[in-house]
Design a protein around this motif. Structure first.
Motif, PDB file in Angstrom:
ATOM      1  N   ASN A   1      18.771  73.122 125.823  1.00 52.74           N
ATOM      2  CA  ASN A   1      19.312  74.271 124.893  1.00 52.74           C
ATOM      3  C   ASN A   1      18.796  75.499 125.554  1.00 52.74           C
ATOM      4  O   ASN A   1      19.655  76.432 125.730  1.00 52.74           O
ATOM      5  CB  ASN A   1      19.323  74.090 123.291  1.00 52.74           C
ATOM      6  N   PRO A   2      17.636  75.935 125.603  1.00 52.50           N
ATOM      7  CA  PRO A   2      17.216  77.053 126.083  1.00 52.50           C
ATOM      8  C   PRO A   2      17.799  77.413 127.714  1.00 52.50           C
ATOM      9  O   PRO A   2      18.164  78.647 127.915  1.00 52.50           O
ATOM     10  CB  PRO A   2      15.794  77.130 126.237  1.00 52.50           C
ATOM     11  N   VAL A   3      17.759  76.241 128.358  1.00 52.50           N
ATOM     12  CA  VAL A   3      18.332  76.473 129.658  1.00 52.50           C
ATOM     13  C   VAL A   3      19.851  76.742 129.820  1.00 52.50           C
ATOM     14  O   VAL A   3      20.458  77.525 130.405  1.00 52.50           O
ATOM     15  CB  VAL A   3      17.996  75.047 130.567  1.00 52.50           C
ATOM     16  N   LEU A   4      20.716  76.079 128.903  1.00 55.38           N
ATOM     17  CA  LEU A   4      21.969  76.366 128.541  1.00 55.38           C
ATOM     18  C   LEU A   4      22.075  77.743 128.212  1.00 55.38           C
ATOM     19  O   LEU A   4      23.371  78.349 128.806  1.00 55.38           O
ATOM     20  CB  LEU A   4      22.866  75.232 127.719  1.00 55.38           C
ATOM     21  N   GLU A   5      21.533  78.108 127.245  1.00 55.89           N
ATOM     22  CA  GLU A   5      21.650  79.772 126.939  1.00 55.89           C
ATOM     23  C   GLU A   5      21.417  80.602 128.020  1.00 55.89           C
ATOM     24  O   GLU A   5      22.271  81.492 128.164  1.00 55.89           O
ATOM     25  CB  GLU A   5      20.825  79.863 125.731  1.00 55.89           C
ATOM     26  N   GLU A   6      20.361  80.192 128.622  1.00 56.30           N
ATOM     27  CA  GLU A   6      20.076  81.260 129.969  1.00 56.30           C
ATOM     28  C   GLU A   6      21.085  81.256 131.021  1.00 56.30           C
ATOM     29  O   GLU A   6      21.655  82.256 131.659  1.00 56.30           O
ATOM     30  CB  GLU A   6      18.910  81.022 130.578  1.00 56.30           C
ATOM     31  N   ALA A   7      21.894  79.830 131.103  1.00 56.45           N
ATOM     32  CA  ALA A   7      22.918  79.625 132.187  1.00 56.45           C
ATOM     33  C   ALA A   7      24.247  80.376 131.862  1.00 56.45           C
ATOM     34  O   ALA A   7      24.865  80.903 132.618  1.00 56.45           O
ATOM     35  CB  ALA A   7      23.082  78.111 132.362  1.00 56.45           C
ATOM     36  N   THR A   8      24.438  80.260 130.301  1.00 58.57           N
ATOM     37  CA  THR A   8      25.768  80.995 129.961  1.00 58.57           C
ATOM     38  C   THR A   8      25.542  82.452 130.066  1.00 58.57           C
ATOM     39  O   THR A   8      26.496  83.255 130.390  1.00 58.57           O
ATOM     40  CB  THR A   8      25.582  80.625 128.289  1.00 58.57           C
TER      41      THR A   8
END
Length: 724
Positions: free
Chosen positions: A133-140
């Motif tokens: 989840n943190p990685v996806l938020e950063e990628a978004t």
């Protein structure tokens, strides 16, 4: 299906009904009656069934396929077979449902296994989501920033591509060394679009960019229009309209320059001034310089200056030909591209509001009007030279017929130029002015002729036959030539103003009035009436063949002739009375009338005592009448022999003779009345005594000597026969 009920019970005799099976004739017992009713109901039910019914038809078809015959044994066996088949079918269905139940059990087992597997996978997914989840938020967030940056980059590229004009394009637009071609117009159209689109930037939060771009585009546009204006002026100097094909580049340049009305009109002014000089020089060349070229050499127009009609006609023909050529050459500028010029001027007025004369007035461009205005301005110098020469030629000629032919020529070309250039064009108005000037000169010539005649006593001297004077005949001859000229010209159609009326007032009325004034010198009323009749008849006969002349002057002439006819009738009547001596009797009978003759017969009797009715006088008058009658009609006609219309003389004489006959009838009636009144007086006296008989006889002899009818024996019938 029970079938036993369809057959009679055992022991019954076949073919007999239950009622006849018993030998006893007593009423049926209740059981037998119930069986009979049931059988009747069954028969009724069977008979009521329609064998066309589909179920019965299918049942019968099935029985037909089995090949069954209708016997008791077959019917029992059929029932058993049917029941057995039903049982077999039910058993087979039960077996099939057992198989389905086994399959459902196996499927339930598989579903349970899948559920366990899914629950296990869901647990793994939840754990993986917590880790990523943190990685996806950063990628978004990074993707959003990238998309925003790309959008800004696209906007910047689009803005630069649309609003920023390159230096090379600006060089094409503003440099004098660069030609005016399609690239120039393409860049100009792009800069104009940039200038219009900058208005959208002015409404944004940061107006500085919009203002800077608009200022830069305005400077570029002004430089481009100035370059285009100078280029068009240069092209106009070398433009050859004799070859009426104007290049498409010039036409396109004019359409674009129309967006700057001030420069556009200035350019047209320059063009009109240049063309005015060229056409004025060409007109002067056609007037004075011969075009050499062998047999087809064209002589200068000035060679025919001695003939005003040909000279003016040649000049007008040259002007007309030049006008048509000029209009055809310039037509491609203002008619073919009229809509685009109109849109350009409308757009220019929006950008140059100070160019409007009236802010509330809607300015529209009319290609035809602009073309006519430009051609008019091109021919200003030619029109000025034409006016000077025409006026000079007209002032130097005093022939009225020639002047009037020139008037018709000018009228023809005035109509032609009105149709070609419009009624308010310079050439149409100029020709109208020249036409009025020539007409004024024509009227002045006529006035001068009348003035010279009025002081020439020899010209005013009348002939002995009292015919129209020579100066009036000359004037009518000139008028006839004028009327023939007008009749052969155009512009005499109905519904238009009669242009010949002023000519009649100038060429006829003064001479006719002068001829009328000569009648005052005649000694007798008869001579004056005959003379005036002659000049009116001569004038009327001259204008009757021409409707445009008789429309205005025939009525006054006919009215004057009617008045003169009354005067001549009175003269002729009095001549007949005086010559025949009847006037003496009419004068003596003035106190009497027909009413008096019928009501106061004793007064009528006094007529015999009048001096004119004394025997000697009456006999003399009767003798004078007899001498008059044989040649009376001839003498009366001779009295008006100087009237130059035999029909007019005959008409007047016949009417005078009729009036004379009426007067004679009156005199005759009075004479008869007087005789009758005298006879009544003689009978009313009676024989009073014998002494008076002698006196009475003497009186009768004396009265017989005064019998008026015997002394004046002519009758009205005789008079009418002799004068017919």
């Amino acid at each position: 299906m029970a079938t036993g009920s369809y057959f009679p019970p055992s022991g019954a005799t076949p073919g007999l009904s239950p009622r006849t099976s018993s030998p006893v004739s007593s009423p049926l017992s209740p059981p037998l009656q119930q069986r009979s009713n049931a059988l009747s109901n069954r028969l009724t039910s069977v008979l009521s069934v329609s064998y066309a019914d589909s179920d019965i038809r299918d049942a019968l078809e099935t029985l037909s396929l089995r090949g069954i015959h209708n016997t008791a044994e077959v019917r029992r066996q059929l029932r058993l077979d049917v029941q057995k088949e039903v049982v077999d079918c039910n058993a087979e269905i039960v077996r099939d449902f057992g198989n389905v139940a086994e399959q459902l059990q196996r499927i339930g087992t598989v579903i349970s296994s899948l559920k366990e597997t899914c629950d296990e996978m869901r647990k793994h997914i939840v754990l993986a989501r917590q880790d990523t989840n943190p990685v996806l938020e950063e990628a978004t967030a990074l993707m959003s920033q990238k998309q925003e940056a790309e959008t800004k980059q696209h906007l910047l590229d689009a803005f630069a591509k649309h609003f920023i004009v390159s230096d090379d394009e600006l060089l094409v637009l503003t440099s004098v060394e660069e030609p005016i071609d399609d690239d120039f117009f393409d860049v100009l159209a792009r800069v104009k679009q940039v200038h219009r689109d900058c208005e959208a930037l002015l409404g944004a939060e940061n107006e500085r960019l919009g203002l800077e771009l608009m200022e830069k585009s305005s400077r570029s546009l002004n430089s481009a229009y100035q370059k285009l204006y100078r280029w068009i002026q240069k092209e106009f100097k070398s433009l050859n309209l004799e070859d009426p094909r104007i290049s498409s580049t010039i036409r396109r340049a004019l359409r674009v320059l129309a967006e700057r009305p001030s420069l556009f009109h200035s350019c047209l002014d320059f063009f009109a001034e240049a063309r005015d000089y060229v056409l004025s020089d060409a007109f002067h060349y056609a007037l004075t310089d011969a075009v050499t070229g062998g047999e087809n050499a064209v002589k200068p127009i000035e060679f025919s200056a001695h003939d005003p009609l040909r000279y003016i006609g040649d000049m007008l023909a040259w002007v007309h030909s030049t006008t048509v050529s000029e209009r055809e050459a310039l037509e491609t500028l203002f008619v073919a591209d009229g809509d685009e010029l109109a849109r350009g001027i409308q757009a220019g007025l929006s950008s140059e509001p100070w160019s409007r004369i009236d802010e509330n007035e809607e300015v529209t461009f009319d290609g035809e009007k602009a073309l006519s205005d430009l051609v008019n301005r091109d021919l200003i110098g030619v029109a000025r030279s034409l006016r000077q020469r025409v006026e000079l030629v007209i002032q130097g000629h005093d022939d009225p017929v020639t002047c009037y032919k020139v008037i018709n020529l000018l009228s023809f070309y005035q109509t032609t130029f009105s149709k070609l250039m419009g009624p308010r064009s310079n050439l149409a108005e100029l020709l109208q002015i020249l036409e009025k000037f020539t007409l004024s000169h024509f009227e002045a010539i006529m006035r001068e002729d009348v003035r010279s005649l009025s002081t020439d006593h020899s010209a005013l001297a009348l002939s002995k036959d009292l015919s129209a004077p020579q100066f009036l005949l000359d004037a009518l001859e000139v008028l006839t030539s004028l009327m023939k000229t007008h009749e052969a010209s155009i512009g005499t159609s109905e519904g238009q103003e009669n242009k010949f009326t002023p000519v009649l007032h100038a060429a006829l009325d003064p001479f006719l009035n002068l001829a009328k004034s000569c009648a005052d010198d005649l000694p007798t009323p008869t001579a004056r009436a005959i003379y005036l009749t002659n000049i009116h008849i001569t004038t009327r006969s001259s204008i009757i063949p021409y409707p445009f002349a008789s429309a205005t002057h025939l009525t006054p002439l006919s009215t004057a002739l009617s008045t003169l006819r009354v005067d001549l009738l009175e003269i002729q009547h009095r001549y007949l009375l005086d010559t025949s001596g009847l006037q003496v009797l009419l004068t003596a009978l003035q106190p009497f009338s027909q009413a008096l003759a019928t009501e106061l017969k004793h007064e009528i009797a006094t007529i015999a005592t009048l001096p004119a009715f004394q025997p000697d006088a009456l006999i003399a008058i009767s003798q004078q009448l007899d001498d008059f009658l044989p040649s009376a009609l001839m003498d009366a006609t001779e009295n008006l022999k100087r009237v130059q219309s035999a029909a007019f003389v005959k008409s007047v004489t016949d009417e005078a003779v009729e009036a004379f006959c009426r007067d004679f009838e009156f005199v005759e009636g009075m004479i008869i009345g007087a005789d009758e009144a005298g006879d009544v007086g003689k009978k009313g006296g009676g024989d009073e005594d014998e002494d008076e008989e002698e006196e009475g006889s003497k009186g009768e002899e004396e009265q017989e000597g005064h019998d008026l009818r015997r002394l004046f024996p002519r009758t009205t019938g005789e008079i009418r026969v002799l004068l017919s």
